[in-house]
Design a protein around this motif. Structure first.
Motif, PDB file in Angstrom:
ATOM      1  N   ALA A 176       2.361   1.711  -3.385  1.00  0.00           N
ATOM      2  CA  ALA A 176       1.376   2.217  -4.358  1.00  0.00           C
ATOM      3  C   ALA A 176       1.210   3.713  -4.207  1.00  0.00           C
ATOM      4  O   ALA A 176       1.078   4.439  -5.204  1.00  0.00           O
ATOM      5  N   GLU A 177       1.182   4.184  -2.949  1.00  0.00           N
ATOM      6  CA  GLU A 177       1.070   5.620  -2.732  1.00  0.00           C
ATOM      7  C   GLU A 177       2.259   6.376  -3.310  1.00  0.00           C
ATOM      8  O   GLU A 177       2.142   7.527  -3.702  1.00  0.00           O
ATOM      9  N   GLU A 178       3.425   5.694  -3.376  1.00  0.00           N
ATOM     10  CA  GLU A 178       4.626   6.319  -3.915  1.00  0.00           C
ATOM     11  C   GLU A 178       4.798   6.048  -5.414  1.00  0.00           C
ATOM     12  O   GLU A 178       5.851   6.310  -5.978  1.00  0.00           O
ATOM     13  N   SER A 179       3.750   5.424  -6.041  1.00  0.00           N
ATOM     14  CA  SER A 179       3.743   5.146  -7.491  1.00  0.00           C
ATOM     15  C   SER A 179       4.915   4.277  -7.914  1.00  0.00           C
ATOM     16  O   SER A 179       5.522   4.475  -8.965  1.00  0.00           O
ATOM     17  N   MET A 180       5.257   3.291  -7.103  1.00  0.00           N
ATOM     18  CA  MET A 180       6.348   2.358  -7.429  1.00  0.00           C
ATOM     19  C   MET A 180       5.739   1.137  -8.118  1.00  0.00           C
ATOM     20  O   MET A 180       5.724   0.018  -7.596  1.00  0.00           O
ATOM     21  N   ASN A 181       5.174   1.349  -9.366  1.00  0.00           N
ATOM     22  CA  ASN A 181       4.390   0.309 -10.028  1.00  0.00           C
ATOM     23  C   ASN A 181       5.237  -0.901 -10.416  1.00  0.00           C
ATOM     24  O   ASN A 181       4.845  -2.057 -10.199  1.00  0.00           O
ATOM     25  N   GLU A 182       6.402  -0.657 -10.999  1.00  0.00           N
ATOM     26  CA  GLU A 182       7.242  -1.788 -11.420  1.00  0.00           C
ATOM     27  C   GLU A 182       7.709  -2.596 -10.217  1.00  0.00           C
ATOM     28  O   GLU A 182       7.732  -3.832 -10.240  1.00  0.00           O
ATOM     29  N   SER A 185       0.830  -1.209   0.000  1.00  0.00           N
ATOM     30  CA  SER A 185       0.000   0.000   0.000  1.00  0.00           C
ATOM     31  C   SER A 185       0.861   1.255   0.000  1.00  0.00           C
ATOM     32  O   SER A 185       0.589   2.206  -0.735  1.00  0.00           O
ATOM     33  N   ARG A 213      11.552  -1.685  -2.374  1.00  0.00           N
ATOM     34  CA  ARG A 213      10.889  -0.503  -1.842  1.00  0.00           C
ATOM     35  C   ARG A 213      11.878   0.580  -1.441  1.00  0.00           C
ATOM     36  O   ARG A 213      11.700   1.754  -1.748  1.00  0.00           O
TER      37      ARG A 213
END
Length: 614
Positions: A432-438, A429, A481
């Motif tokens: 996702a908030e940090e836009s770490m999609n890959e 979560s 992360r």
């Protein structure tokens, strides 16, 4: 029935015989120790009296010498004439034909001094010789030797000690006086003991030294053959404060040192008694030490315990010999009479010794033996039945305990699964908030493999290599992360990889270390290292974080103490339950052989160490 009663009667007879022999032996032993203690106490009383009387006699002899020296020191007539003697010039010669008035005055004073000293000695002659030394190199003699000579008193062996005593008496050790021995007519009177004091004038200024001498044989007269009663075999030794042997004159040096060593290491300057083994004769001895405050001498009286107890020892040997012969005869008869009892008892003992609850029930077989006593037969058959029932009950109990422990382990292990999911989803979560999609895609793939590991089977123990691989996947996810902020290392001995340990005990430690590590400024470091000994494996997880919260550590320790105290496991909450969960599973698996330690790292952070027996 009559045969069995006859056997019992026979055994009772020989049992009573053994009791009588034992009582007789105890009586003889008691008699020996009682009589020997009486003799020993009587001997101590005798040698005490001998030591006291000997010490008192020596005090009296020294008092005679001291009385003469004190009479000289406090005699005004001696003081006046000795002062004139010191201050008069001229050679030390008595020449009546010399017409010189100065010489006449000198010799008249000398004659008067001689008369006064002879008067002090008196007709009983308590001392044999008096010497008055001045500090100008002259000596004045009265007694056996009445000469006046040139002698440097500073060369005397006792000079420094006498001067240090500043007027108090000094008692010398026995010494030969070659000059004085020229006037001795009795053989053996070559040794003398001197009592010396510093001589002062009326103004307390030292003027010289007074030496009073007495024959050694006169002081110790009557010592030989002076013992009595149980002390008739006693040896007497007299020492001064420096450990020098005063009496007897000729004695073995090693033995002299031995007795003085005993004196110094017990109670120096006191009177006491003791029993000791002589290292030179290997005999036990009774010793009494009597210290005299007046002379500073210690009188030691020694009696050999063997000589003292020789009569009672001879009697005791005869009685013991007769007792042993009777005892051996009774033992031989008892052996044959008791054989029928001891053989079945020995078999019963063997069966009890070989008793093992873990052996199968089928292995329990009845023990066959012949005996005339039905009671023993019934006893061993009852033991055989008890053996079978105990093993059956033990097997059922062990099966129940194993099932209970496995259920507990699986339940505790199952608690770790939602704990892992909870923390992992929280991490995704945040990513996702940090836009770490890959990174999320890669992490989800790793999480999928990790979920297969934690839910793959219900066996509570896995190989260490599998647990390390699972932990490394978790660290890889955390690396996605945090990037370069996080670094880790894993150092595990190769020969540890096949050791089986509880599942999910390392990754929660790493997760805990990371949780506390990121609370400080990066970089964050996590080190995993392990080793094993011949009996135990051990894994440590180290971080460089802010360290363990003291309050949380206190709560954890209180729960661990509660488990150790009553054996009950507390309920575990999802938040903050991983460490206690690991502790409980290690406790179930290894019991007292487990290792669980939490301590602060010297360079910062925390080190958590777990382990158990191999």
């Amino acid at each position: 029935m009559g045969k069995r009663i006859k056997t019992i009667q026979s055994n009772l007879f020989f049992t009573y015989s053994l009791i009588i022999i034992t009582v007789l032996a105890l009586f003889v032993s008691f008699f020996y120790f009682w009589v020997s203690n009486l003799l020993r106490e009587k001997a101590f009383e005798d040698i005490t009296n001998l030591s006291v009387s000997t010490s008192n006699k020596l005090d009296i002899e020294i008092q005679k010498m001291d009385y003469v020296s004190m009479s000289i020191l406090y005699s005004s007539a001696v003081k006046d004439r000795f002062i004139k003697y010191i201050n008069e010039p001229g050679e030390i010669l008595y020449t009546p034909d010399n017409k010189d008035q100065e010489k006449y005055a000198y010799t008249d004073n000398t004659k008067e001094l001689i008369d006064v000293l002879f008067a002090i000695i008196g007709p009983n002659r308590p001392v044999q010789q008096i010497y008055l030394y001045d500090f100008n190199g002259r000596v004045f003699g009265t007694g056996t030797d009445n000469r006046q000579r040139n002698i440097n008193v500073g060369e005397k062996p006792w000079f420094n000690e006498v001067m240090n005593l500043n007027g108090k008496k000094y008692i010398s050790i026995p010494m030969k006086d070659e000059e004085l021995s020229k006037f001795v007519t009795q053989s053996g009177n070559l040794y003398f003991i001197s009592l010396c004091r510093v001589y002062f004038d009326n103004y307390d200024v030292p003027q010289g030294i007074v030496e009073v001498k007495q024959y050694y044989n006169e002081i110790f007269k009557g010592f030989e053959g002076n013992t009595h009663n149980r002390a008739d075999e006693a040896n007497i030794y007299v020492y001064d404060n420096n450990g020098s042997l005063i009496y007897p004159l000729e004695e073995n040096t090693s033995e002299k040192d031995y007795y003085y060593f005993k004196l110094r290491n017990s109670m120096s300057h006191q009177s006491f008694r003791k029993t000791s083994k002589n290292p030179f004769t290997n005999e036990r001895e009774l010793l009494y030490y009597k210290y005299s405050d007046y002379t500073g001498w210690t009188t030691v009286v020694v009696v050999s315990e063997n000589k003292l107890l020789s009569p009672i020892l001879a009697f005791t040997r005869i009685v013991l010999l007769v007792t042993i012969i009777i005892l051996l005869f009774a033992l031989v008869l008892s052996f044959f009479a008791a054989k029928k009892i001891t053989i079945p008892i020995a078999k019963l003992k063997k069966a009890i010794k070989e008793f093992n609850l873990e052996s199968p029930v089928a292995a329990s077989t009845s023990i066959e033996f012949s005996s005339d006593l039905n009671e023993l037969e019934n006893l061993i058959q009852a033991f055989h039945k008890m053996d079978i029932e105990l093993k059956r009950s033990h097997n059922e109990l062990m099966l129940s305990q194993r099932q209970e422990m496995q259920a507990r382990m699986l339940a505790l292990q199952a608690q770790m699964n939602p704990h892992f999911l909870y923390n992992t989803l929280a991490t995704i979560s945040v990513m996702a908030e940090e836009s770490m999609n890959e990174q999320i895609i890669e992490m989800c793939a790793n999480v999928s493999d990790m979920l297969r590991y934690i839910s793959s089977d219900k066996i509570p123990l896995v190989r260490l290599s599998a647990e390390i691989e699972y932990t490394e996947r978790y660290l890889s996810c955390m690396k996605f992360r945090h990037g370069n902020k996080l670094s880790y290392s894993i150092e595990i001995d190769e020969d540890m990889k096949n050791i089986k340990i509880p599942k999910l005990v390392i990754q929660p430690l790493v997760e805990n270390a990371l949780k506390h590590g990121i609370k400080r400024t990066p970089p964050w470091k996590i080190n995993i290292f392990g080793h094993k000994t011949n009996t135990h494996w051990q894994i440590s997880v180290q971080d460089n974080g802010i360290g363990f919260d003291p309050e949380k550590l206190k709560i954890l320790n209180e729960k661990i103490e509660e488990i150790e105290r009553n054996g009950l496991f507390p309920s575990l909450e999802l938040e903050g339950m991983s460490l206690l969960n690991i502790y409980i599973r290690l406790k179930l698996s290894y019991k007292s052989e487990m290792i669980f330690q939490i301590k602060d790292n010297i360079s910062g952070g925390t080190v958590i160490t777990i382990g158990g027996s191999i």
